[in-house]
Design an enzyme around this catalytic site. Structure first.
Site, PDB file in Angstrom:
ATOM      1  CB  CYS A  75      21.357  24.476  88.616  1.00 54.26           C
ATOM      2  SG  CYS A  75      22.068  22.860  89.028  1.00 54.26           S
ATOM      3  CB  CYS A  78      25.087  23.262  85.538  1.00 56.71           C
ATOM      4  SG  CYS A  78      23.293  23.400  85.403  1.00 56.71           S
ATOM      5  CB  CYS A 126      23.627  19.468  85.314  1.00 62.80           C
ATOM      6  SG  CYS A 126      22.906  19.905  86.910  1.00 62.80           S
ATOM      7  CB  CYS A 147       8.835  21.233  97.867  1.00 64.55           C
ATOM      8  SG  CYS A 147       9.461  21.178  99.549  1.00 64.55           S
TER       9      CYS A 147
END
Length: 161
Positions: A75, A78, A126, A147
């Site tokens: 991510c 985070c 997060c 996706c």
């Protein structure tokens, strides 16, 4: 007749907004909590729009589409490990696509922005918007296509040592 039609329409609109439709995005307490101003300060404009406002990047615009080397996609907000390269495939859609995520890395929600319900994928740590999941992935594996907006991810190559 006109009054009955108006009454029916009013009932339909009222019934569409219920507590039962609260989703994980708005009710889950995430491990990583920040204010909107903190997110804005830490993320690029595109990352902020995608991860915090559920925007979608332009197809074929992410350099992560071409990543094939072993590693993990995390991510961008985070650092939560989300996807491994070995589960990435070229879906032809213009966004990085995967047939599965790292176990227990995601949260799920519903999205009705296009007028029909889609399964939204969120970072499990997060709550950042990643993309959507569809049932048109590789049938020889999971049959799923995650996706994902490349702007929601960062790539970390596998340690070669």
């Amino acid at each position: 007749m006109k009054k009955i039609s108006i009454l029916i329409l009013a009932i339909v609109f009222i019934s569409c907004k219920s507590e039962a439709q609260q989703d994980e995005k708005t009710t889950k307490e995430y491990k990583v909590q920040k204010t909107e101003s903190e997110w804005k300060a830490e993320l690029t404009d595109l990352e902020y729009r995608v991860l915090r406002k559920a925007d979608t990047e332009r197809p074929f615009s992410s350099p992560l589409n071409d990543v094939k080397e072993p590693g993990v996609f995390v991510c961008a907000a985070c650092g939560n490990e989300l996807y491994e390269t070995e589960h990435k495939f070229d879906s032809g859609t213009g966004w990085p696509s995967f047939d599965r995520a790292v176990e227990n890395s995601l949260a799920f929600s519903s999205d009705r922005k296009l007028g029909y319900e889609r399964s939204e994928l969120l970072c499990g740590d997060c709550g950042g918007h990643l993309g959507h999941i569809f049932d048109d992935g590789p049938q020889e594996t999971t049959g799923k296509r995650h996706c994902i907006n490349g702007a929601a991810l960062e790539f970390r190559p596998k340690d070669k040592s």
